[in-house]
Design a protein around this motif. Structure first.
Motif, PDB file in Angstrom:
ATOM      1  N   GLU A 171      49.202  49.562  45.726  1.00  0.00           N
ATOM      2  CA  GLU A 171      48.928  50.914  45.240  1.00  0.00           C
ATOM      3  C   GLU A 171      48.556  50.879  43.760  1.00  0.00           C
ATOM      4  OE1 GLU A 171      51.994  53.911  46.539  1.00  0.00           O
ATOM      5  OE2 GLU A 171      52.956  52.078  47.271  1.00  0.00           O
ATOM      6  N   PRO A 172      47.737  51.819  43.327  1.00  0.00           N
ATOM      7  CA  PRO A 172      47.453  51.906  41.895  1.00  0.00           C
ATOM      8  C   PRO A 172      48.699  52.351  41.134  1.00  0.00           C
ATOM      9  CG  PRO A 172      46.457  53.759  43.069  1.00  0.00           C
ATOM     10  CD  PRO A 172      47.010  52.823  44.107  1.00  0.00           C
ATOM     11  N   VAL A 173      48.838  51.858  39.919  1.00  0.00           N
ATOM     12  CA  VAL A 173      49.962  52.260  39.071  1.00  0.00           C
ATOM     13  C   VAL A 173      49.425  52.804  37.761  1.00  0.00           C
ATOM     14  CG1 VAL A 173      51.686  50.694  40.077  1.00  0.00           C
ATOM     15  CG2 VAL A 173      50.226  49.875  38.230  1.00  0.00           C
ATOM     16  N   GLY A 174      50.118  53.791  37.228  1.00  0.00           N
ATOM     17  CA  GLY A 174      49.709  54.403  35.972  1.00  0.00           C
ATOM     18  C   GLY A 174      50.927  54.910  35.228  1.00  0.00           C
ATOM     19  N   ASP A 175      50.694  55.773  34.246  1.00  0.00           N
ATOM     20  CA  ASP A 175      51.803  56.280  33.436  1.00  0.00           C
ATOM     21  C   ASP A 175      52.825  57.045  34.269  1.00  0.00           C
ATOM     22  OD1 ASP A 175      50.793  55.134  31.150  1.00  0.00           O
ATOM     23  OD2 ASP A 175      49.946  56.989  30.346  1.00  0.00           O
ATOM     24  N   SER A 176      52.361  57.761  35.286  1.00  0.00           N
ATOM     25  CA  SER A 176      53.319  58.515  36.113  1.00  0.00           C
ATOM     26  C   SER A 176      54.236  57.564  36.877  1.00  0.00           C
ATOM     27  CB  SER A 176      52.590  59.455  37.074  1.00  0.00           C
ATOM     28  OG  SER A 176      51.761  58.732  37.957  1.00  0.00           O
ATOM     29  N   THR A 177      53.703  56.438  37.318  1.00  0.00           N
ATOM     30  CA  THR A 177      54.527  55.411  37.981  1.00  0.00           C
ATOM     31  C   THR A 177      55.567  54.884  37.004  1.00  0.00           C
ATOM     32  OG1 THR A 177      52.513  54.704  39.134  1.00  0.00           O
ATOM     33  CG2 THR A 177      54.443  53.276  39.328  1.00  0.00           C
ATOM     34  N   ALA A 178      55.123  54.597  35.787  1.00  0.00           N
ATOM     35  CA  ALA A 178      56.027  54.070  34.758  1.00  0.00           C
ATOM     36  C   ALA A 178      57.119  55.072  34.419  1.00  0.00           C
ATOM     37  CB  ALA A 178      55.225  53.721  33.498  1.00  0.00           C
ATOM     38  N   ASP A 179      56.729  56.328  34.233  1.00  0.00           N
ATOM     39  CA  ASP A 179      57.707  57.357  33.861  1.00  0.00           C
ATOM     40  C   ASP A 179      58.735  57.567  34.966  1.00  0.00           C
ATOM     41  OD1 ASP A 179      56.209  57.565  31.563  1.00  0.00           O
ATOM     42  OD2 ASP A 179      55.330  59.516  32.058  1.00  0.00           O
ATOM     43  N   ALA A 180      58.287  57.527  36.224  1.00  0.00           N
ATOM     44  CA  ALA A 180      59.212  57.689  37.348  1.00  0.00           C
ATOM     45  C   ALA A 180      60.185  56.515  37.420  1.00  0.00           C
ATOM     46  CB  ALA A 180      58.435  57.816  38.652  1.00  0.00           C
ATOM     47  N   ALA A 181      59.676  55.297  37.210  1.00  0.00           N
ATOM     48  CA  ALA A 181      60.540  54.112  37.236  1.00  0.00           C
ATOM     49  C   ALA A 181      61.594  54.194  36.143  1.00  0.00           C
ATOM     50  CB  ALA A 181      59.705  52.847  37.086  1.00  0.00           C
ATOM     51  N   ALA A 182      61.188  54.639  34.952  1.00  0.00           N
ATOM     52  CA  ALA A 182      62.126  54.774  33.839  1.00  0.00           C
ATOM     53  C   ALA A 182      63.187  55.820  34.148  1.00  0.00           C
ATOM     54  CB  ALA A 182      61.368  55.145  32.564  1.00  0.00           C
ATOM     55  N   ALA A 183      62.763  56.949  34.710  1.00  0.00           N
ATOM     56  CA  ALA A 183      63.709  58.025  35.037  1.00  0.00           C
ATOM     57  C   ALA A 183      64.712  57.591  36.099  1.00  0.00           C
ATOM     58  CB  ALA A 183      62.943  59.264  35.496  1.00  0.00           C
ATOM     59  N   VAL A 184      64.235  56.871  37.115  1.00  0.00           N
ATOM     60  CA  VAL A 184      65.127  56.407  38.185  1.00  0.00           C
ATOM     61  C   VAL A 184      66.145  55.414  37.640  1.00  0.00           C
ATOM     62  CG1 VAL A 184      65.220  55.034  40.303  1.00  0.00           C
ATOM     63  CG2 VAL A 184      63.539  56.878  40.078  1.00  0.00           C
TER      64      VAL A 184
END
Length: 197
Positions: A171-184
């Protein structure tokens, strides 16, 4: 120093060879990588490369380390939320770059039936996790996450969703992926899921 030696030659050669190594890995893959090709791409003789790196595994491991260190800096913003987000965003940007794709291709070469990467390549990633641990220990000191939080487990929880998408599902990854990973990762830490006591 000999009259023909140049003070900047050593660092310049190192930089050129490591960059060429990443480019070769990106274009040809781990199995087809040769020191001869990396030397030619860097514009140096192969004996120059062998003087500094005795074999291809040593060269590849140093190139991987250099790529990770340069492109994924360890943040220190004074806030665990900001630090985790910055770290995850750097990882995503690196994974989407040519050098990141080359490094990750080396790590999954075994899955594609190609020769296994050297153990030193895996040590590069373990070392990077180790160098990231202060992000978590500083957050513990500041009282942002619970005492007893296992820093390595928290960092692994941060990076795992990103690597899963890049390496497993494609899957493509971007800032939203990064922000979600950080929040989790932060939510899990505050829920004491990574505490050792």
């Amino acid at each position: 120093m000999s009259p023909t030696a140049s003070p900047g030659r050593g660092p310049k050669v190192r930089t050129a060879v490591l960059a060429a190594t990443i480019d070769e890995l990106s274009e040809r893959g781990y199995a087809a990588f040769t020191i001869d090709n990396a030397a030619q791409r860097a514009g140096v003789h192969k004996t120059t490369v062998y003087r500094r790196w005795p074999d291809r595994e040593t060269l590849i491991a140093e190139a991987l380390t250099d790529s990770l260190t340069t492109e994924i800096p360890i943040p220190d913003t004074g806030s665990v939320d900001e630090d985790l987000r910055a770290l995850a965003r750097s990882l995503v940007a690196w994974a989407n770059s040519a050098s990141g794709r080359a490094v990750l291709a080396v790590m999954v070469s075994t899955a594609a039936g190609l020769p296994a990467p050297p153990l030193s390549a895996r040590h590069v990633f373990r070392d990077r996790i180790r160098k990231t641990l202060p992000v978590v220990t500083r957050a513990i000191t500041r009282g942002e996450i619970p005492e007893g939080t296992d820093p390595a487990e928290m960092v692994k929880a941060l990076v795992a969703p990103i690597y899963f998408r890049v390496l497993i599902t494609g899957e493509p990854v971007g800032d939203s992926t990064a922000d979600a990973a950080a929040a989790v990762a932060l939510t899990a830490a505050r829920a004491r899921l990574f505490t050792t006591s």
